[in-house]
Design a protein around this motif. Sequence first.
Motif, PDB file in Angstrom:
ATOM      1  N   PRO A  89       0.826  -1.216   0.000  1.00 34.77           N
ATOM      2  CA  PRO A  89       0.000   0.000   0.000  1.00 34.77           C
ATOM      3  C   PRO A  89       0.856   1.261   0.000  1.00 34.77           C
ATOM      4  O   PRO A  89       1.889   1.326   0.667  1.00 34.77           O
ATOM      5  N   GLN A  90       0.407   2.260  -0.757  1.00 37.95           N
ATOM      6  CA  GLN A  90       1.068   3.559  -0.739  1.00 37.95           C
ATOM      7  C   GLN A  90       0.035   4.638  -1.012  1.00 37.95           C
ATOM      8  O   GLN A  90      -1.097   4.364  -1.393  1.00 37.95           O
ATOM      9  N   LYS A 150      12.602  -3.838 -13.514  1.00 37.01           N
ATOM     10  CA  LYS A 150      13.166  -2.726 -14.281  1.00 37.01           C
ATOM     11  C   LYS A 150      12.257  -1.498 -14.258  1.00 37.01           C
ATOM     12  O   LYS A 150      12.733  -0.365 -14.329  1.00 37.01           O
ATOM     13  N   LEU A 151      10.943  -1.700 -14.172  1.00 38.45           N
ATOM     14  CA  LEU A 151      10.025  -0.565 -14.123  1.00 38.45           C
ATOM     15  C   LEU A 151      10.287   0.303 -12.898  1.00 38.45           C
ATOM     16  O   LEU A 151      10.064   1.513 -12.923  1.00 38.45           O
ATOM     17  N   GLY A 152      10.756  -0.307 -11.819  1.00 33.78           N
ATOM     18  CA  GLY A 152      11.140   0.447 -10.632  1.00 33.78           C
ATOM     19  C   GLY A 152      10.004   1.224  -9.985  1.00 33.78           C
ATOM     20  O   GLY A 152      10.223   2.300  -9.413  1.00 33.78           O
ATOM     21  N   ILE A 153       8.796   0.700 -10.045  1.00 36.30           N
ATOM     22  CA  ILE A 153       7.635   1.384  -9.461  1.00 36.30           C
ATOM     23  C   ILE A 153       7.712   1.282  -7.941  1.00 36.30           C
ATOM     24  O   ILE A 153       7.907   0.194  -7.391  1.00 36.30           O
ATOM     25  N   ASP A 154       7.566   2.417  -7.288  1.00 37.68           N
ATOM     26  CA  ASP A 154       7.647   2.442  -5.828  1.00 37.68           C
ATOM     27  C   ASP A 154       6.560   1.553  -5.227  1.00 37.68           C
ATOM     28  O   ASP A 154       5.384   1.679  -5.571  1.00 37.68           O
ATOM     29  N   GLY A 155       6.967   0.634  -4.337  1.00 35.34           N
ATOM     30  CA  GLY A 155       6.009  -0.248  -3.672  1.00 35.34           C
ATOM     31  C   GLY A 155       5.658  -1.486  -4.456  1.00 35.34           C
ATOM     32  O   GLY A 155       4.777  -2.245  -4.049  1.00 35.34           O
ATOM     33  N   ASN A 228      -0.350   2.992   4.877  1.00 34.99           N
ATOM     34  CA  ASN A 228       0.398   3.248   3.656  1.00 34.99           C
ATOM     35  C   ASN A 228       1.885   3.053   3.915  1.00 34.99           C
ATOM     36  O   ASN A 228       2.408   3.453   4.964  1.00 34.99           O
ATOM     37  N   ARG A 229       2.552   2.476   2.950  1.00 37.34           N
ATOM     38  CA  ARG A 229       3.988   2.307   3.086  1.00 37.34           C
ATOM     39  C   ARG A 229       4.665   3.668   3.133  1.00 37.34           C
ATOM     40  O   ARG A 229       4.327   4.569   2.363  1.00 37.34           O
ATOM     41  N   LEU A 230       5.628   3.797   4.025  1.00 35.20           N
ATOM     42  CA  LEU A 230       6.342   5.064   4.130  1.00 35.20           C
ATOM     43  C   LEU A 230       7.121   5.328   2.848  1.00 35.20           C
ATOM     44  O   LEU A 230       7.769   4.418   2.312  1.00 35.20           O
ATOM     45  N   PRO A 231       7.058   6.535   2.316  1.00 36.88           N
ATOM     46  CA  PRO A 231       7.796   6.854   1.090  1.00 36.88           C
ATOM     47  C   PRO A 231       9.265   6.500   1.231  1.00 36.88           C
ATOM     48  O   PRO A 231       9.918   6.855   2.213  1.00 36.88           O
TER      49      PRO A 231
END
Length: 596
Positions: A89-90, A150-155, A228-231
């Motif tokens: 979660p974010q 490779k997309l490197g999407i946060d979370g 939510n996951r911490l940034p």
Amino acid sequence: MALHKLIHKRIFWGLVIMSAFMGILMIRLAWVQLLLKNREVPGTEYTLAQMAEIQSERETVLDSGRGRLYDRSGKPLAGETVWTAAFFPQKERGRVAAGKDLQRLATVLEVTYGELESRLSGLKEPLLWPASGGKSPKALTPAQAEEVEKLGIDGVRALPFTRRYRGDVSGRQWLGYMSEVSAAAAKESPTGLRVPLAGTDGLEKTLEPLLQGVGHTEAYAQVDARGNRLPGSEIKVRAPGNPYYPLSMYTTVDKGLQEGIERLTEEAGVKEGAVVVLDSQTGDIVAMVSLPFYDPANISPEGGEWNNRALKAAVPGSIFKVVTAAAALEAGVTSPEEKFYCSGQFGKYGLSCLHGKGHGPLTLAQGFAVSCNTVFAALAERLSGAQLQAAALALGLGRDIGWQAEDTLGQPLLRPLAGEQRGTIFSTLLPDDAGARVQTAIGQRDVTVTPLQAANLVVTLLHGGEVRAPRILQRVAFKNGQTLQNLPAHLAPATAGAISADTSKLLLSWMRLVVTEGTGKRLQGSEWPVAGKSGTAQTMVKGVPRNNQWFIGYGPVDHPRYAVSVAVENVAPGSAHAATKLFGQIFDLLSESSGA
């Protein structure tokens, strides 16, 4: 008066001191809020403001820690590790910022962007992207997993996930099945997310003490009060780190042949029954297929699909004539050259040959080849019930024959095939009644045999009357590959003695005669020359007449490699003999797989 002034003075100074403390606290809070909130807390990757928001971790289990089951070549049967996509979660703005990458991610996951966005909207717990049907996480190819990373999407991460089963139906009831438990119960269970469900005798249950792990592996991240996951919070993996567990169990099964035979039975339209393939040299179980198929991840207790029919006793019909012939030869009440005459009707007990047609004059060998009821009824009248019973026991029928060992791997009795039924020869107290003996001699009345016993009977003949104990588990190893214990094959002799090597050799030659001149002539075109014995047993299912069709045998004839039993149960009387056809197809598959 002096006392009154003293009290007021103390109150005044108390208020002064309290005010000073409050002032210092307010200055401290202001300093923290304005000057320190963006500084990293020593020993962490977070600022003081972020640490103030942290309430807990959110985790998802990647591996229950349960022991693995493999085929004889090390291919996974239960506990296969695959790649899957994990979402934590974010905040909403994080997904909006990654909009284009999420569109590409949807393509990689083979879903629409709308489906992906709908799943992620309001996500409060970690999510392993589900496969079609939602029963288990979707397995990604290595290329798909690499692209997710490779997309490197946060979370979002591509992580290794250990799935217990593939999520499809199969005929591997010998594996057993597992049941889901709640997350709370899972944390208290040594097996992680799953525990055995009572009612199955598959390997998941019989090997349970060995399959228990030492804890699960999980992916986790730190989240704020809203979940939510911490940034910037890294998604980490936490594992027990034990080099010895979970254990690896290596079976004797050939996964490729197992799958191939499952396909053949499905294409043949078999609804109920079983196929057993044994290595003719060792007696090991190479394949064991039970029908109807079952889904180990979706068990219906009422349906009974999880029952392993390869271990359940059924009426054998004329394949039992192998036992009758062995008993008669061992007792010396007949000889291979003895002549009989079949008019089609035995004249007693309402017994006749198929469709009442007579075979005319024929020898015992010819009677075996064409499965003449008259010949075997005549033999039964010469034998005692004790002689029939002893021959059956000597050939591994009417008793447990599956591999087992006492005081092994910490178990008082290690018995992987615990659900095996013994079957019966006589269930009445009057086995020497002539009518009972005649019906028994042709595999009817009280006689029941398991498909495993039927295949092992052939192995016994191939070894000159020496009964082997079919083995499905051959080795147990630690996680690091070091062998914990090898489980060598052993014999399963009968207290009643053994069938002689000469009788065994003679019966094997007659089984070849079944294919060249008798009821198995349709098998003459097989890739390998084969030998066997057919059987059709009359049964009743809920008051409706039904037949069990059997074919057992071995091949190739000149250097036997496999013994096979095929049982097609509860078909309509008069149906084409599907068991014989399927037997031939299985041996063609075995021939193809061997490169012969």
